[in-house]
Design a protein around this motif. Structure first.
Motif, PDB file in Angstrom:
ATOM      1  N   GLU A 195      66.994  38.488  32.491  1.00  0.00           N
ATOM      2  CA  GLU A 195      66.691  39.627  31.615  1.00  0.00           C
ATOM      3  C   GLU A 195      65.299  39.499  31.000  1.00  0.00           C
ATOM      4  N   VAL A 196      64.968  38.277  30.571  1.00  0.00           N
ATOM      5  CA  VAL A 196      63.647  38.089  29.948  1.00  0.00           C
ATOM      6  C   VAL A 196      62.542  38.234  30.998  1.00  0.00           C
ATOM      7  N   LEU A 197      62.733  37.616  32.165  1.00  0.00           N
ATOM      8  CA  LEU A 197      61.683  37.676  33.190  1.00  0.00           C
ATOM      9  C   LEU A 197      61.430  39.112  33.642  1.00  0.00           C
ATOM     10  N   ASP A 198      62.494  39.919  33.709  1.00  0.00           N
ATOM     11  CA  ASP A 198      62.306  41.328  34.095  1.00  0.00           C
ATOM     12  C   ASP A 198      61.328  42.009  33.131  1.00  0.00           C
ATOM     13  N   SER A 199      61.463  41.685  31.835  1.00  0.00           N
ATOM     14  CA  SER A 199      60.543  42.284  30.853  1.00  0.00           C
ATOM     15  C   SER A 199      59.138  41.699  30.976  1.00  0.00           C
ATOM     16  N   LEU A 200      59.066  40.402  31.309  1.00  0.00           N
ATOM     17  CA  LEU A 200      57.752  39.737  31.289  1.00  0.00           C
ATOM     18  C   LEU A 200      56.835  40.166  32.437  1.00  0.00           C
ATOM     19  N   ARG A 201      57.404  40.809  33.468  1.00  0.00           N
ATOM     20  CA  ARG A 201      56.540  41.346  34.535  1.00  0.00           C
ATOM     21  C   ARG A 201      55.385  42.127  33.926  1.00  0.00           C
ATOM     22  N   LEU A 202      55.729  42.929  32.911  1.00  0.00           N
ATOM     23  CA  LEU A 202      54.735  43.819  32.302  1.00  0.00           C
ATOM     24  C   LEU A 202      53.620  43.020  31.622  1.00  0.00           C
ATOM     25  N   VAL A 203      53.972  41.864  31.062  1.00  0.00           N
ATOM     26  CA  VAL A 203      52.993  41.046  30.340  1.00  0.00           C
ATOM     27  C   VAL A 203      52.131  40.258  31.317  1.00  0.00           C
ATOM     28  N   LEU A 204      52.779  39.674  32.312  1.00  0.00           N
ATOM     29  CA  LEU A 204      52.050  38.779  33.219  1.00  0.00           C
ATOM     30  C   LEU A 204      51.013  39.537  34.035  1.00  0.00           C
ATOM     31  N   ALA A 205      51.289  40.824  34.274  1.00  0.00           N
ATOM     32  CA  ALA A 205      50.307  41.632  34.989  1.00  0.00           C
ATOM     33  C   ALA A 205      49.014  41.746  34.164  1.00  0.00           C
ATOM     34  N   ARG A 206      49.147  41.718  32.834  1.00  0.00           N
ATOM     35  CA  ARG A 206      47.968  41.876  31.971  1.00  0.00           C
ATOM     36  C   ARG A 206      47.359  40.549  31.535  1.00  0.00           C
ATOM     37  N   HIS A 207      48.117  39.449  31.659  1.00  0.00           N
ATOM     38  CA  HIS A 207      47.658  38.154  31.106  1.00  0.00           C
ATOM     39  C   HIS A 207      47.717  37.038  32.149  1.00  0.00           C
ATOM     40  N   PRO A 208      46.729  36.966  33.034  1.00  0.00           N
ATOM     41  CA  PRO A 208      46.751  35.904  34.054  1.00  0.00           C
ATOM     42  C   PRO A 208      46.716  34.504  33.453  1.00  0.00           C
ATOM     43  N   GLU A 209      46.198  34.376  32.224  1.00  0.00           N
ATOM     44  CA  GLU A 209      46.099  33.041  31.614  1.00  0.00           C
ATOM     45  C   GLU A 209      47.477  32.392  31.427  1.00  0.00           C
ATOM     46  N   TYR A 210      48.502  33.194  31.225  1.00  0.00           N
ATOM     47  CA  TYR A 210      49.842  32.610  31.068  1.00  0.00           C
ATOM     48  C   TYR A 210      50.321  32.001  32.387  1.00  0.00           C
ATOM     49  N   THR A 270      48.327  30.832  34.828  1.00  0.00           N
ATOM     50  CA  THR A 270      47.539  29.622  35.105  1.00  0.00           C
ATOM     51  C   THR A 270      48.099  28.429  34.339  1.00  0.00           C
ATOM     52  N   ALA A 271      48.468  28.656  33.084  1.00  0.00           N
ATOM     53  CA  ALA A 271      48.963  27.542  32.248  1.00  0.00           C
ATOM     54  C   ALA A 271      50.460  27.293  32.474  1.00  0.00           C
ATOM     55  N   LYS A 272      51.052  28.032  33.402  1.00  0.00           N
ATOM     56  CA  LYS A 272      52.495  27.913  33.708  1.00  0.00           C
ATOM     57  C   LYS A 272      53.362  27.991  32.437  1.00  0.00           C
ATOM     58  N   ILE A 273      53.016  28.951  31.606  1.00  0.00           N
ATOM     59  CA  ILE A 273      53.769  29.133  30.359  1.00  0.00           C
ATOM     60  C   ILE A 273      55.226  29.485  30.660  1.00  0.00           C
ATOM     61  N   VAL A 274      55.448  30.354  31.655  1.00  0.00           N
ATOM     62  CA  VAL A 274      56.826  30.780  31.932  1.00  0.00           C
ATOM     63  C   VAL A 274      57.650  29.595  32.437  1.00  0.00           C
ATOM     64  N   GLU A 275      57.081  28.841  33.374  1.00  0.00           N
ATOM     65  CA  GLU A 275      57.812  27.682  33.900  1.00  0.00           C
ATOM     66  C   GLU A 275      58.123  26.695  32.774  1.00  0.00           C
ATOM     67  N   ARG A 276      57.192  26.537  31.850  1.00  0.00           N
ATOM     68  CA  ARG A 276      57.402  25.567  30.760  1.00  0.00           C
ATOM     69  C   ARG A 276      58.426  26.077  29.749  1.00  0.00           C
ATOM     70  N   ILE A 277      58.393  27.370  29.472  1.00  0.00           N
ATOM     71  CA  ILE A 277      59.309  27.923  28.466  1.00  0.00           C
ATOM     72  C   ILE A 277      60.763  27.881  28.957  1.00  0.00           C
ATOM     73  N   LEU A 278      60.935  27.809  30.279  1.00  0.00           N
ATOM     74  CA  LEU A 278      62.289  27.785  30.853  1.00  0.00           C
ATOM     75  C   LEU A 278      62.903  26.390  30.842  1.00  0.00           C
ATOM     76  N   GLU A 279      62.080  25.402  30.627  1.00  0.00           N
ATOM     77  CA  GLU A 279      62.545  24.004  30.682  1.00  0.00           C
ATOM     78  C   GLU A 279      62.721  23.495  29.246  1.00  0.00           C
ATOM     79  N   PRO A 280      63.936  23.082  28.844  1.00  0.00           N
ATOM     80  CA  PRO A 280      64.090  22.575  27.473  1.00  0.00           C
ATOM     81  C   PRO A 280      63.161  21.389  27.218  1.00  0.00           C
ATOM     82  N   GLU A 281      62.630  21.307  26.004  1.00  0.00           N
ATOM     83  CA  GLU A 281      61.812  20.133  25.673  1.00  0.00           C
ATOM     84  C   GLU A 281      62.668  18.870  25.713  1.00  0.00           C
TER      85      GLU A 281
END
Ligand code: NDP
Length: 465
Positions: A40-55, A57-68
């Motif tokens: 559900e979250v990733l479906d929404s984030l399509r809209l953001v990632l299209a505008r923000h390539p920096e996320y 590059t820094a693999k923010i999505v992959e990192r946010i999915l992995e518990p610390e």
């Protein structure tokens, strides 16, 4: 299923999301609820990632999915007969980019790693939306407090905290209640924490008023959800006055949802527990609500007793063979699912829409399946996702932490006023973000993107940790 053809960051935003989702599925095959929340979250984030390539590059999505950090531990305890019992304890420390881990503890036999990971994941975005400095976490146990004596609950809580206390701290991780964890359990947990660590700190929220709790915390999730619903209706020049409302569950969130609905002139018709649903065509008024609170919080009884006490009410026992929940087939204007995850299926959503529902505000976490959510969005009803609509609970936990740090307590009116302002602000963020990203009125996108941006930018600022 191929995941290694091309590195995700070189693909289009849509392909990239698919690739990330495939990887998450491969890594977490036995965690359907976590996968559902991520989808559900990733479906929404399509809209953001299209505008923000920096996320990307820094693999923010992959990192946010992995518990610390994930903590899993054995919880042994003696029952009243002197038998040894063994449960499993968990704490998911999901993300601390914007503050100490914060999120409830759930004691329910259904608890497992996947359910707690979905809850911890949702919590990251929810806490971000509150505007307060709180990271996301969640924990609990497959222990079932139902049918246990107070002494058994105490011995379990003490054993649970004996391990958990080494991972907590007012600046590290601050749990609260959730299903099966109310004032009684928080008391026993706090007592054991204090005893082992020899410190009196705001390490749990939902505490008793005499020992660091905040006024309005017990009420906050339900009140907040109704404030959020009122904001949604306001955006269509409408109000709760005179609205017929469906509420599920009969625990903390449901009770205070009903209370605030009554205060704002609405008419709650239903409540439930895992054994069945009550439908009261005359409405659940203040007197009946007081009776439910006594039944659930003091006598710890079952909802079926309501129909014995109030003769016009109908009790519909849970029937696993039924393809729908009769609660969602009662004709009404607004629905407040406040029991548990996936309690509204596509069939239930179809029934609600067919009966003319105008608003769904999620008191529970992820109470709608992905299909049900899609149906509500397509029908263009007012739909408030849990990570926004039920954020009042954790927001008030944040206010409890602030009062503990300052070593003072605010009045009921002051806390309620802050809670109200926070819920108005969360609705504003969701509403405006949905518009900004080209999907006006879609508060699912608004909540997911609004919650994500603050966490993602903080993660960028803090480097690769
Ligand atoms: P409580 O334990 O106080 O109440 C839960 C209610 O839901 C009970 O009536 C319970 O019935 C019913 N329920 C629970 N599991 C099931 C199930 N599998 N099937 C049918 N009914 C079920 O919990 P809360 O009110 O605190 O929490 C309710 C929801 O709200 C959860 O999704 C929670 O994550 C969410 N939430 C809670 C917050 C809080 O501050 N407490 C904050 C934000 C979200 P029974 O007694 O028969 O089990």
């Amino acid at each position: 299923m191929s995941t290694t053809v091309m590195p995700p960051e070189t693909r289009s935003s849509g392909d990239y999301i698919e690739a990330v989702m495939n990887t998450v599925k491969l890594k977490n095959p036995a965690e359907p609820e976590f996968l559902q929340a991520v989808q559900e979250v990733l479906d929404s984030l399509r809209l953001v990632l299209a505008r923000h390539p920096e996320y990307r590059t820094a693999k923010i999505v992959e990192r946010i999915l992995e518990p610390e950090r994930v903590i899993m531990f054995r919880v042994p305890w003696f029952d009243d007969q002197g038998n040894v019992q063994v449960n499993r304890g968990f704490r998911i420390e999901m993300n601390s980019a914007i503050g100490p881990y914060k999120g409830g503890l759930r004691f329910h036999p259904s608890v497992n790693l996947g359910i707690l990971k979905f809850l911890a994941f949702e919590q990251v975005f929810k806490n971000s939306l509150t505007t307060l400095p709180m990271g996301g976490g969640k924990g609990g146990s497959d222990f079932d407090p139902k049918g246990k004596s107070d002494n058994e609950v105490m011995r379990f809580c003490q054993s649970f905290m004996t391990e958990l206390c080494r991972h907590l701290g007012p600046d590290t991780d601050v749990p609260a209640g959730d299903i099966g964890v109310g004032g009684r359990e928080i008391g026993y947990l706090f007592g054991q924490y204090k005893r082992i660590r020899n410190e009196f700190t705001g390490v749990l929220t939902g505490k008793g008023l005499n020992w660091g709790g905040s006024l309005i915390r017990p009420e906050a999730t339900g009140y907040g959800c109704v404030y959020f619903a009122a904001e949604m209706l306001k955006s269509r020049q409408d109000s709760l006055e005179g609205k017929l409302c469906l509420v599920s569950g009969s625990g903390n969130v449901s009770q205070y949802t009903i209370e605030k609905l009554l205060a704002l002139g609405a008419k709650p018709l239903t409540a439930s527990d895992s054994n069945g649903v009550i439908y009261d065509p005359d409405g659940i008024d203040r007197e009946k609500l007081a009776w439910i609170m006594e039944l659930k919080n003091v006598r710890r009884g079952r909802m079926r007793e309501y129909a014995d006490k109030f003769k016009k009410a109908v009790f519909m026992p849970t029937d696993v063979k039924l393809d729908h929940n009769p609660l969602w087939n009662v004709k009404a204007d607004c629905a407040f699912p406040s029991a548990t995850q996936n309690e509204i299926t596509a069939t239930d959503a179809t029934n609600l829409i067919k009966n003319g529902i105008q608003l769904v505000a999620e008191g529970a976490n992820m109470p709608c399946t992905l299909e049900a959510t899609k149906l509500f969005l397509q029908a263009k009803i007012l739909y408030g996702p849990g990570k926004a609509a039920n954020a009042g609970g954790v927001a008030t936990s944040g206010l409890e932490m602030a009062q503990n740090s300052a070593r003072l307590s605010w009045t009921r009116e002051e806390v309620d006023d802050r809670l109200h302002k926070i819920m108005v602000a969360i609705h504003g963020t969701c509403f405006e973000t949905a518009e900004k990203y080209g999907t006006p009125g879609n508060l699912v996108n608004g909540a997911n993107i609004g919650g994500f941006l603050k966490v993602a930018n903080s993660m960028l600022d803090q480097g690769l940790v």
